[in-house]
Design a protein around this motif. Structure first.
Motif, PDB file in Angstrom:
ATOM      1  N   MET A   1       0.805  -1.205   0.000  1.00  0.00           N
ATOM      2  CA  MET A   1       0.000   0.000   0.000  1.00  0.00           C
ATOM      3  C   MET A   1       0.848   1.270   0.000  1.00  0.00           C
ATOM      4  N   ALA A   2       1.996   1.235   0.672  1.00  0.00           N
ATOM      5  CA  ALA A   2       2.840   2.421   0.736  1.00  0.00           C
ATOM      6  C   ALA A   2       3.286   2.840  -0.663  1.00  0.00           C
ATOM      7  N   ASP A   4       1.563   2.543  -3.436  1.00  0.00           N
ATOM      8  CA  ASP A   4       0.444   3.248  -4.058  1.00  0.00           C
ATOM      9  C   ASP A   4       0.344   4.681  -3.536  1.00  0.00           C
ATOM     10  N   GLU A   5       0.533   4.863  -2.240  1.00  0.00           N
ATOM     11  CA  GLU A   5       0.484   6.206  -1.655  1.00  0.00           C
ATOM     12  C   GLU A   5       1.609   7.071  -2.204  1.00  0.00           C
ATOM     13  N   ASP A   6       2.797   6.484  -2.377  1.00  0.00           N
ATOM     14  CA  ASP A   6       3.927   7.228  -2.939  1.00  0.00           C
ATOM     15  C   ASP A   6       3.636   7.662  -4.375  1.00  0.00           C
ATOM     16  N   GLU A   7       3.008   6.764  -5.152  1.00  0.00           N
ATOM     17  CA  GLU A   7       2.663   7.103  -6.537  1.00  0.00           C
ATOM     18  C   GLU A   7       1.646   8.237  -6.587  1.00  0.00           C
ATOM     19  N   VAL A   8       0.650   8.190  -5.708  1.00  0.00           N
ATOM     20  CA  VAL A   8      -0.359   9.250  -5.661  1.00  0.00           C
ATOM     21  C   VAL A   8       0.296  10.566  -5.261  1.00  0.00           C
ATOM     22  N   GLU A   9       1.148  10.532  -4.249  1.00  0.00           N
ATOM     23  CA  GLU A   9       1.854  11.725  -3.792  1.00  0.00           C
ATOM     24  C   GLU A   9       2.709  12.302  -4.916  1.00  0.00           C
ATOM     25  N   ASP A  12       0.449  13.856  -7.519  1.00  0.00           N
ATOM     26  CA  ASP A  12      -0.108  15.123  -7.026  1.00  0.00           C
ATOM     27  C   ASP A  12       0.925  16.247  -7.108  1.00  0.00           C
TER      28      ASP A  12
END
Length: 188
Positions: A1-2, A4-9, A12
């Motif tokens: 999951m981390a 995916d969060e890094d990719e979103v960040e 953004d």
């Protein structure tokens, strides 16, 4: 999951960078809010490696941000390109500050930097000596010097450097090891 969060960040930040470049109202402020923690972490890490530093990470980040903002004509395709430029600017600011301090005190301001934290040889060295060694490395191997700058001053990981430069992780890792060995030799 981390991951995916890094990719979103990262996505953004890339969107905010593009909005800033296009002159969107408030984009620079929103971008700064988003990147400030990472820039602050990098600056804090840099300053912790130095003794008797008279300025704070916040001061370093603010100065870097002002320089980045002044260079608004520059184009970034993504977060990694932005942080690569931020690494160069942070290095310039630190070098300028240490040079000014050394000039004021006629050489007595030379501080040592413990390089163990950045996987360089376990020696203490003068920060300005590191900068001069990087300049010599850049003359011999600009890409290796860029690896050191991105890793040491930008806080990028080997995979991030590989992604930024479009190289394989194994290639970057091998070249990073060679750059470290060269620096070890040069700084002894």
């Amino acid at each position: 999951m981390a991951g995916d969060e890094d990719e979103v960040e990262s996505r953004d930040i890339t969107i905010l960078l593009q909005a800033w470049q296009e002159g969107e109202s408030g984009a620079a402020d929103r971008l700064f809010e988003r990147i400030y923690p990472e820039l602050r972490r990098i600056a804090d890490r840099q300053l912790r490696l130095r003794e008797n530093v008279t300025f704070q990470p916040t001061e370093l980040v603010n100065e870097a941000y002002l320089k980045l903002e002044a260079n608004g004509s520059l184009r970034w395709e993504n977060r990694l390109q932005f942080f690569a430029l931020a690494a160069k600017i942070l290095r310039q600011i630190l070098v300028d500050r240490f040079r000014n301090k050394a000039t004021l005190k006629r050489g007595s301001a030379c501080k040592t930097v413990a390089l163990e934290e950045v996987e360089l040889p376990a020696v203490d060295l003068d920060f300005l000596a590191l900068d001069q060694a990087l300049e010599r490395l850049a003359d011999l191997d600009p890409e290796a010097a860029q690896f050191v700058e991105l890793r040491y001053f930008g806080g990028l990981t080997i995979p991030e450097i590989a992604d930024f430069l479009g190289l394989g992780t194994a290639t970057v890792s091998r070249r990073w090891q060679m750059a470290r060995a060269w620096l070890r030799s040069e700084l002894h």
